[in-house]
Write a protein that holds these residues in place. Structure first.
Motif, mmCIF file in Angstrom:
data_model
loop_
_atom_site.group_PDB
_atom_site.id
_atom_site.type_symbol
_atom_site.label_atom_id
_atom_site.label_comp_id
_atom_site.label_asym_id
_atom_site.label_seq_id
_atom_site.Cartn_x
_atom_site.Cartn_y
_atom_site.Cartn_z
ATOM 1 N N ILE A 49 0.790 -1.249 0.062
ATOM 2 C CA ILE A 49 -0.071 -0.079 -0.107
ATOM 3 C C ILE A 49 0.989 1.240 0.028
ATOM 4 O O ILE A 49 1.917 1.451 0.725
ATOM 5 C CB ILE A 49 -1.054 -0.050 1.244
ATOM 6 C CG1 ILE A 49 -1.624 -1.265 1.188
ATOM 7 C CG2 ILE A 49 -1.702 1.326 1.558
ATOM 8 C CD1 ILE A 49 -2.843 -1.355 2.492
ATOM 9 N N ARG A 50 0.626 2.090 -1.075
ATOM 10 C CA ARG A 50 1.586 3.428 -0.967
ATOM 11 C C ARG A 50 0.404 4.489 -0.965
ATOM 12 O O ARG A 50 -0.812 4.314 -0.576
ATOM 13 C CB ARG A 50 1.976 3.384 -2.445
ATOM 14 C CG ARG A 50 2.889 2.321 -2.704
ATOM 15 C CD ARG A 50 3.411 2.455 -3.956
ATOM 16 N NE ARG A 50 2.639 2.066 -5.080
ATOM 17 C CZ ARG A 50 2.735 2.436 -6.574
ATOM 18 N NH1 ARG A 50 3.810 2.718 -6.660
ATOM 19 N NH2 ARG A 50 1.844 2.078 -7.334
ATOM 20 N N SER A 51 1.068 5.865 -0.843
ATOM 21 C CA SER A 51 0.226 7.034 -0.385
ATOM 22 C C SER A 51 -1.033 7.188 -1.464
ATOM 23 O O SER A 51 -1.973 7.797 -1.043
ATOM 24 C CB SER A 51 0.897 8.208 -0.253
ATOM 25 O OG SER A 51 1.648 8.461 -1.318
ATOM 26 N N GLN A 52 -0.573 6.887 -2.855
ATOM 27 C CA GLN A 52 -1.660 7.040 -3.701
ATOM 28 C C GLN A 52 -3.011 6.345 -3.488
ATOM 29 O O GLN A 52 -4.173 6.368 -4.226
ATOM 30 C CB GLN A 52 -1.201 6.759 -5.236
ATOM 31 C CG GLN A 52 -0.806 5.433 -5.346
ATOM 32 C CD GLN A 52 0.230 5.305 -6.539
ATOM 33 O OE1 GLN A 52 1.565 5.611 -6.231
ATOM 34 N NE2 GLN A 52 -0.376 4.875 -7.746
ATOM 35 N N ASN A 53 -3.029 5.123 -2.771
ATOM 36 C CA ASN A 53 -3.892 4.301 -2.342
ATOM 37 C C ASN A 53 -4.893 5.050 -1.300
ATOM 38 O O ASN A 53 -5.883 4.383 -0.941
ATOM 39 C CB ASN A 53 -3.516 2.834 -1.988
ATOM 40 C CG ASN A 53 -2.717 2.297 -3.001
ATOM 41 O OD1 ASN A 53 -1.754 2.041 -2.877
ATOM 42 N ND2 ASN A 53 -3.362 2.333 -4.226
ATOM 43 N N VAL A 54 -4.419 5.837 -0.421
ATOM 44 C CA VAL A 54 -5.082 6.341 0.552
ATOM 45 C C VAL A 54 -5.675 7.753 0.676
ATOM 46 O O VAL A 54 -5.023 8.639 0.315
ATOM 47 C CB VAL A 54 -4.052 6.364 2.039
ATOM 48 C CG1 VAL A 54 -4.843 6.896 3.102
ATOM 49 C CG2 VAL A 54 -3.562 4.962 1.983
ATOM 50 N N TYR A 55 -7.252 7.517 0.486
ATOM 51 C CA TYR A 55 -7.707 8.901 0.740
ATOM 52 C C TYR A 55 -8.572 9.338 1.530
ATOM 53 O O TYR A 55 -8.994 8.231 2.449
ATOM 54 C CB TYR A 55 -8.625 8.881 -0.706
ATOM 55 C CG TYR A 55 -8.042 9.193 -2.086
ATOM 56 C CD1 TYR A 55 -7.710 10.535 -2.689
ATOM 57 C CD2 TYR A 55 -7.291 8.334 -2.675
ATOM 58 C CE1 TYR A 55 -7.248 10.653 -3.771
ATOM 59 C CE2 TYR A 55 -6.475 8.316 -3.795
ATOM 60 C CZ TYR A 55 -6.471 9.425 -4.322
ATOM 61 O OH TYR A 55 -5.758 9.604 -5.735
ATOM 62 N N ASN A 56 -8.973 10.355 2.080
ATOM 63 C CA ASN A 56 -9.949 10.569 3.287
ATOM 64 C C ASN A 56 -11.235 9.836 3.057
ATOM 65 O O ASN A 56 -12.084 10.044 2.009
ATOM 66 C CB ASN A 56 -10.249 12.186 3.499
ATOM 67 C CG ASN A 56 -9.175 12.620 4.304
ATOM 68 O OD1 ASN A 56 -8.189 12.148 4.545
ATOM 69 N ND2 ASN A 56 -8.902 13.899 3.900
ATOM 70 N N SER B 241 -8.378 3.708 -2.326
ATOM 71 C CA SER B 241 -8.527 3.271 -3.693
ATOM 72 C C SER B 241 -7.425 2.289 -4.191
ATOM 73 O O SER B 241 -6.261 2.167 -3.646
ATOM 74 C CB SER B 241 -7.929 4.840 -4.422
ATOM 75 O OG SER B 241 -7.691 4.490 -5.872
ATOM 76 N N THR B 242 -7.758 1.544 -5.004
ATOM 77 C CA THR B 242 -7.291 0.330 -5.501
ATOM 78 C C THR B 242 -6.326 0.536 -6.803
ATOM 79 O O THR B 242 -5.857 -0.176 -7.396
ATOM 80 C CB THR B 242 -8.044 -1.081 -5.840
ATOM 81 O OG1 THR B 242 -9.162 -0.539 -6.659
ATOM 82 C CG2 THR B 242 -9.054 -1.459 -4.572
ATOM 83 N N ASP B 243 -6.678 1.888 -7.179
ATOM 84 C CA ASP B 243 -5.830 2.257 -8.441
ATOM 85 C C ASP B 243 -4.320 2.276 -8.142
ATOM 86 O O ASP B 243 -4.134 2.753 -7.177
ATOM 87 C CB ASP B 243 -6.482 3.619 -8.827
ATOM 88 C CG ASP B 243 -7.811 3.642 -9.391
ATOM 89 O OD1 ASP B 243 -8.138 2.592 -9.658
ATOM 90 O OD2 ASP B 243 -8.268 4.708 -9.380
ATOM 91 N N CYS C 88 -7.686 6.722 5.978
ATOM 92 C CA CYS C 88 -8.881 5.859 5.769
ATOM 93 C C CYS C 88 -8.704 4.459 6.528
ATOM 94 O O CYS C 88 -7.506 3.950 6.816
ATOM 95 C CB CYS C 88 -9.206 5.524 4.198
ATOM 96 S SG CYS C 88 -7.959 4.599 3.390
ATOM 97 N N LEU C 89 -9.735 3.571 6.427
ATOM 98 C CA LEU C 89 -9.478 2.132 6.865
ATOM 99 C C LEU C 89 -9.110 1.210 5.509
ATOM 100 O O LEU C 89 -9.464 1.466 4.484
ATOM 101 C CB LEU C 89 -10.876 1.639 7.248
ATOM 102 C CG LEU C 89 -11.281 2.087 8.739
ATOM 103 C CD1 LEU C 89 -12.722 1.877 8.957
ATOM 104 C CD2 LEU C 89 -10.386 1.470 9.490
ATOM 105 N N VAL C 90 -8.258 0.234 5.976
ATOM 106 C CA VAL C 90 -7.971 -0.703 4.707
ATOM 107 C C VAL C 90 -8.937 -1.410 4.331
ATOM 108 O O VAL C 90 -9.816 -1.787 5.271
ATOM 109 C CB VAL C 90 -6.694 -1.443 5.280
ATOM 110 C CG1 VAL C 90 -7.189 -2.596 6.222
ATOM 111 C CG2 VAL C 90 -5.846 -2.165 4.076
ATOM 112 N N HIS C 91 -9.172 -1.841 3.058
ATOM 113 C CA HIS C 91 -9.973 -2.628 2.424
ATOM 114 C C HIS C 91 -9.562 -4.208 2.908
ATOM 115 O O HIS C 91 -8.331 -4.647 2.572
ATOM 116 C CB HIS C 91 -10.291 -2.440 1.230
ATOM 117 C CG HIS C 91 -11.166 -1.399 0.674
ATOM 118 N ND1 HIS C 91 -11.494 -1.557 -0.816
ATOM 119 C CD2 HIS C 91 -11.791 -0.422 1.486
ATOM 120 C CE1 HIS C 91 -12.508 -0.431 -0.689
ATOM 121 N NE2 HIS C 91 -12.534 0.003 0.464
ATOM 122 N N ASP C 92 -10.581 -5.055 3.325
ATOM 123 C CA ASP C 92 -10.290 -6.341 3.723
ATOM 124 C C ASP C 92 -9.891 -7.134 2.425
ATOM 125 O O ASP C 92 -8.929 -7.955 2.418
ATOM 126 C CB ASP C 92 -11.425 -7.034 4.133
ATOM 127 C CG ASP C 92 -11.900 -6.585 5.574
ATOM 128 O OD1 ASP C 92 -11.271 -5.691 6.234
ATOM 129 O OD2 ASP C 92 -12.975 -6.781 5.912
#
Length: 384
Positions: free
Chosen positions: A36-43, A47-49, A85-89
């Motif tokens: 997981i990198r910063s581009q996956n974390v939004y408020n 994001s899985t992009d 945000c919370l991580v996606h399972d």
């Protein structure tokens, strides 16, 4: 009623960030353990992009930063600092790189959803951005800063009631986001159909030579549009307003003065590459972005999809930090369709964008109502 506060260090089982595997991009594989990198974390949104994966050996070396179910993630460096945000399972098992911190709560004291909502509250976002802007040239939140954050602590059953109240708003917002994604996908598919697969209206009657339809041309991107580096705007100089500030991956805050008139197009220049954003209103592009200074032959909407189709992340010219050089991109040959067809595309997609804008405006109102409610619930001013 007001709740007592405790430092985050007393309410968590783990606070820590990871590292980038030795070898950088070369060690990423198509399947494996998620990194997981910063581009996956939004408020409020994971994001899985752009998700990347590492092999079992690399994951074992990084087991100290394993992400577990319902861990809270927060960006701790760069333009996206403080996003949470919370991580996606679905992405587990996972690790984080050095730009993302794991906050693993002690659920007997602090519910992870409660912490995540508190971290994205306007008060906490302002506090984290302020702290991140002190002490260095690069915005950063240290482990010590995170540990010292005071968190209001209602009883766990009250935390759960607050979470359910806020989730009602978030569920409505998420439903609208899904509708927006479907609309955006329909516009993307239309671009692909007309300008990539060349199945545009009347294509059967048009001669195509070497991939170029009659009446079209193939020429350098700079003949269609001109990219320009964005402008610096330190957190300390920002004044709260309605003008969106764009970083390499999206909106990074708001200011009271615009630097560029909309509609416009923005993409990442440094740190994170590949995201191309259409901006309907006046805005401020940060210096980690490139923005379209001049639309020569390409309209703003067409330019958005043209740049997305170019997959700009593939033009990375940086070593340690991903960097996009506008001069390199300007020289790339692209297809330039007839203006009549481009205008027809613009009309069709503009109608889609109007629907998207309405949904975004509704989401903004929902978010404003939620953000007004959130601090009152968190402080105990309102009961649930």
């Amino acid at each position: 009623m007001s709740w007592q506060s405790e430092p985050l260090s007393a309410l968590t089982l783990k606070i820590g960030s990871g590292s980038t595997p030795r070898g950088g991009d070369s060690v990423y594989i198509s399947e494996g353990t998620t990194l997981i990198r910063s581009q996956n974390v939004y408020n409020n949104e994971f994001s899985t992009d752009g998700l990347v994966y590492i092999d079992e050996k690399t994951a074992e070396k990084m087991k100290g930063v394993s992400v577990e179910k319902e861990n809270v993630l927060v960006n701790i460096t760069g333009d996206s600092v403080a996003r949470c945000c919370l991580v996606h399972d679905a992405v587990l098992p996972a690790r984080v790189n050095q730009h993302v911190a794991i906050l693993r709560t002690n659920p007997k004291k602090l519910l992870p959803h409660f912490l995540a909502f508190y971290m994205v509250s306007p008060f906490m976002q302002a506090k984290m951005l302020s702290w991140a802007g002190t002490g260095g040239t690069r915005k950063a939140l240290t482990k010590g800063m995170l540990e010292g954050f005071e968190i209001p602590l209602p009883p766990v059953d009250v935390q759960d009631k607050i979470v359910q109240k806020i989730k009602t708003y978030n569920d409505l917002i998420e439903n609208n986001r899904r509708r927006i994604q479907l609309l955006e996908e329909s516009a993307r598919l239309l671009y692909q159909e007309w300008f990539v697969h060349l199945r545009f209206p009347g294509h059967k009657q048009v001669k195509i030579t070497d991939g170029v339809p009659e009446g079209w041309s193939k020429e350098p991107l700079e003949n269609l549009l001109v990219l320009q580096r964005g402008f610096d705007l330190p957190v300390s100089k920002r004044i709260e307003g309605s003008v969106p500030i764009y970083a390499s991956t999206g909106i990074n805050g708001f200011h009271n003065v615009a630097k560029v008139k909309g509609p416009g197009v923005v993409t990442g220049r440094s740190g994170s590459l590949g995201t191309v954003m259409y901006v309907a209103k006046d805005y401020w592009p940060l210096n980690t972005t490139l923005w379209v200074k001049e639309f020569k032959k390409a309209s703003p909407i067409f330019a958005t999809y043209l740049l997305r189709a170019m997959k700009l992340e593939g033009y990375n010219g940086g070593a340690a930090v991903p960097t996009l050089n506008r001069n390199d991109v300007h020289k790339v040959d692209v297809l330039c369709p007839e203006s009549k067809l481009m205008n027809e595309f613009e009309v069709q997609v503009e109608n889609i964008f109007k629907q998207i804008d309405k949904l975004k405006e509704y989401n903004e109102k929902l978010a404003q109502a939620r953000d007004l409610l959130l601090p009152k619930l968190m402080s105990g001013e309102l009961t649930v």
